[in-house]
Design a protein around this motif. Sequence first.
Motif, PDB file in Angstrom:
ATOM      1  N   ALA A 299       0.847  -1.196   0.000  1.00 29.10           N
ATOM      2  CA  ALA A 299       0.000   0.000   0.000  1.00 29.10           C
ATOM      3  C   ALA A 299       0.878   1.240   0.000  1.00 29.10           C
ATOM      4  O   ALA A 299       1.954   1.263   0.598  1.00 29.10           O
ATOM      5  N   GLY A 300       0.417   2.297  -0.679  1.00 28.51           N
ATOM      6  CA  GLY A 300       1.150   3.545  -0.699  1.00 28.51           C
ATOM      7  C   GLY A 300       0.788   4.422   0.490  1.00 28.51           C
ATOM      8  O   GLY A 300      -0.107   4.108   1.277  1.00 28.51           O
ATOM      9  N   VAL A 301       1.483   5.544   0.635  1.00 30.54           N
ATOM     10  CA  VAL A 301       1.257   6.425   1.778  1.00 30.54           C
ATOM     11  C   VAL A 301      -0.136   7.042   1.741  1.00 30.54           C
ATOM     12  O   VAL A 301      -0.705   7.366   2.790  1.00 30.54           O
ATOM     13  N   ILE A 302      -0.706   7.206   0.551  1.00 32.88           N
ATOM     14  CA  ILE A 302      -2.063   7.763   0.479  1.00 32.88           C
ATOM     15  C   ILE A 302      -3.053   6.808   1.128  1.00 32.88           C
ATOM     16  O   ILE A 302      -3.932   7.231   1.894  1.00 32.88           O
ATOM     17  N   GLU A 303      -2.914   5.505   0.844  1.00 31.16           N
ATOM     18  CA  GLU A 303      -3.778   4.517   1.495  1.00 31.16           C
ATOM     19  C   GLU A 303      -3.524   4.476   2.995  1.00 31.16           C
ATOM     20  O   GLU A 303      -4.459   4.414   3.794  1.00 31.16           O
ATOM     21  N   ARG A 304      -2.241   4.500   3.384  1.00 35.69           N
ATOM     22  CA  ARG A 304      -1.913   4.391   4.803  1.00 35.69           C
ATOM     23  C   ARG A 304      -2.398   5.598   5.585  1.00 35.69           C
ATOM     24  O   ARG A 304      -2.645   5.510   6.783  1.00 35.69           O
ATOM     25  N   ALA A 305      -2.526   6.728   4.904  1.00 36.04           N
ATOM     26  CA  ALA A 305      -2.983   7.940   5.587  1.00 36.04           C
ATOM     27  C   ALA A 305      -4.495   8.073   5.562  1.00 36.04           C
ATOM     28  O   ALA A 305      -5.037   9.055   6.097  1.00 36.04           O
ATOM     29  N   GLU A 334      -9.921   8.465  -4.854  1.00 36.70           N
ATOM     30  CA  GLU A 334      -9.569   7.062  -4.971  1.00 36.70           C
ATOM     31  C   GLU A 334      -8.167   6.961  -5.571  1.00 36.70           C
ATOM     32  O   GLU A 334      -7.715   7.861  -6.279  1.00 36.70           O
ATOM     33  N   VAL A 335      -7.503   5.854  -5.263  1.00 33.35           N
ATOM     34  CA  VAL A 335      -6.136   5.662  -5.717  1.00 33.35           C
ATOM     35  C   VAL A 335      -6.023   4.309  -6.410  1.00 33.35           C
ATOM     36  O   VAL A 335      -6.662   3.339  -6.014  1.00 33.35           O
ATOM     37  N   THR A 336      -5.213   4.258  -7.465  1.00 38.25           N
ATOM     38  CA  THR A 336      -4.940   3.010  -8.165  1.00 38.25           C
ATOM     39  C   THR A 336      -3.455   2.707  -8.048  1.00 38.25           C
ATOM     40  O   THR A 336      -2.608   3.528  -8.426  1.00 38.25           O
ATOM     41  N   ARG A 337      -3.147   1.547  -7.526  1.00 38.74           N
ATOM     42  CA  ARG A 337      -1.742   1.186  -7.333  1.00 38.74           C
ATOM     43  C   ARG A 337      -1.037   1.002  -8.677  1.00 38.74           C
ATOM     44  O   ARG A 337      -1.670   0.694  -9.681  1.00 38.74           O
ATOM     45  N   PRO A 345     -10.957   3.350  -2.778  1.00 38.78           N
ATOM     46  CA  PRO A 345     -11.429   4.612  -2.178  1.00 38.78           C
ATOM     47  C   PRO A 345     -10.537   5.033  -1.005  1.00 38.78           C
ATOM     48  O   PRO A 345     -10.087   4.192  -0.221  1.00 38.78           O
ATOM     49  N   VAL A 346     -10.282   6.316  -0.898  1.00 40.34           N
ATOM     50  CA  VAL A 346      -9.486   6.857   0.213  1.00 40.34           C
ATOM     51  C   VAL A 346     -10.169   8.108   0.758  1.00 40.34           C
ATOM     52  O   VAL A 346     -10.818   8.848   0.032  1.00 40.34           O
ATOM     53  N   ASP A 347     -10.004   8.307   2.040  1.00 42.54           N
ATOM     54  CA  ASP A 347     -10.512   9.506   2.705  1.00 42.54           C
ATOM     55  C   ASP A 347      -9.337  10.146   3.424  1.00 42.54           C
ATOM     56  O   ASP A 347      -8.971   9.749   4.525  1.00 42.54           O
ATOM     57  N   VAL A 348      -8.719  11.108   2.795  1.00 41.46           N
ATOM     58  CA  VAL A 348      -7.502  11.693   3.345  1.00 41.46           C
ATOM     59  C   VAL A 348      -7.497  13.207   3.135  1.00 41.46           C
ATOM     60  O   VAL A 348      -7.966  13.704   2.106  1.00 41.46           O
ATOM     61  N   ARG A 349      -7.005  13.915   4.130  1.00 39.82           N
ATOM     62  CA  ARG A 349      -6.816  15.353   3.979  1.00 39.82           C
ATOM     63  C   ARG A 349      -5.394  15.588   3.497  1.00 39.82           C
ATOM     64  O   ARG A 349      -4.439  15.101   4.108  1.00 39.82           O
ATOM     65  N   VAL A 350      -5.243  16.342   2.428  1.00 39.30           N
ATOM     66  CA  VAL A 350      -3.919  16.596   1.857  1.00 39.30           C
ATOM     67  C   VAL A 350      -3.450  17.991   2.249  1.00 39.30           C
ATOM     68  O   VAL A 350      -4.175  18.974   2.086  1.00 39.30           O
ATOM     69  N   VAL A 351      -2.236  18.024   2.798  1.00 34.58           N
ATOM     70  CA  VAL A 351      -1.549  19.295   3.048  1.00 34.58           C
ATOM     71  C   VAL A 351      -0.269  19.254   2.217  1.00 34.58           C
ATOM     72  O   VAL A 351       0.534  18.325   2.355  1.00 34.58           O
TER      73      VAL A 351
END
Length: 522
Positions: A299-305, A334-337, A345-351
Amino acid sequence: MRGRGRGLMEMEEERLRRALREASSALIRSIEELSFVRLVGDALAGEIESAAVARALVGLLRDELGLEFAALWTVDEVAGGLRAAAYARAGDAAPAGPLPDAPLVPFSSGSVGAAVSGTPVRLLETTGEPALPPEAAGVGSLLCFPVVARGRTVAVIGIGAGRPDGVDAEHERLVALVAPTVALALESAGLVQRLASENRALRAELSERCAAGGMVGTSPACRQLLATVARLAEVDVTVLVLGASGTGKEMVARALHHGGRRRDAPFVAVNCAALPETLLESELFGIERGVATGVERRAGVIERASGGTLLLDEIGDMSPVVQAKLLRVLQEREVTRVGGARPIPVDVRVVAATHRDLERAVRDGGFREDLYFRLKVATVRVPTLAERREDVPLLAHHFLARAAARHGRAGLRLSPEAVAALVARAWPGNVRELENVIEQAAVMAEGPVIGPADVGDTPTARTEHELDYRGVVGAAVDHTERALIARALAAAGQNRTRAARLLGIGRRTLLYKLKRHGLVEP
């Protein structure tokens, strides 16, 4: 002869049948014992609170042993006695907690207190027992069995019958079988509770440190920054943090995270400038198994976050290919590896943070305009240290307190002249450079007071506008490393193997550093 032979055979057959019955009886007994132990273990295994362990245990003991009473008293070493964690009586629908006004059972009081010594106490008749706990009132006979963990009694199991002589040696043997399981369950629950308490305390401390109020400064520029961060922490929007290197952009991102509703979820940071394009792509978006030889699914950092906050530091250095994939993540959530076909699907706040001028990068074609506008829903500009010069004394004292504690130099302080010298400097490396200078001074200062010379203010020093920040930082690191090695050697009596162990490095690495810093004769 035949009659006598037949008689001997019958006797032998009877002996064998008797032995078989005894063996079968012993086997059945062992199976029943194992089943009882497993039943108790299964009942306690899923409980992570001591009170829940106690309730599950006493209810099971009462029902499985067919008795009128079961209780668990836990040891309170601070108070010097035992407290009823739970008890169950015949006819009760469910085990109960301790009586609200139940007094502490002293270690010196009655059979319950006596069992703390590690020896079971069995009362065949409780009529003459003067110190029977209130929860055991009305019990005709009582067994108190110690629960021992790591050589000390942590609790006492009590089982009782309504009539005298109702608790016998068989009951004691069965309780003895499950006492180690109870000890393990109580220890595990206590450990979970301690870890949970420490986790809450650490989270509170982290939130305090990382929330906007934890950033040091009282200047107008800092107060404006704090106010902006406090407002944006409450709203779940993408934030672009702009500022020169060393100003504290990651601290702002952490403050946004710990001040908002996602504070209990992960905060994950990735430096986009530290990885080449192919590695950054898999680091961000993840990768599927078999994309390349030896590659496993990750999993990438986007998924982990997901659920929390993702900091994309130095996003201005991101390649156009990765920018395009990031834009899709922000648009579609959403993210595709890499090598995958299924969107996740991902639920993440991006800074996002950068020291670069992204508007200029957009004009020059180095940064996607659509991604830029996606990122700058809200913008935070972090002031340079030159713009908040009034905060230098506060920051210096703050960094010194941390460095002094880290290096075991309690009582170390800055002289007024050193503070004045720090305020007068230009600080091209901003807060990070100030922290490095204070760290070096905390290590190198010979006395309890840090003077101007300890912070680099010497007549031969170059003028501030001529200072090379990288050179300053490199020198600070070298001086700090040299001082730490010298101290480790002194503490180890010049034994290099012991000194390397104290520093947490290999002996060959230490020898290389000794030569590099001129600490050995050529």
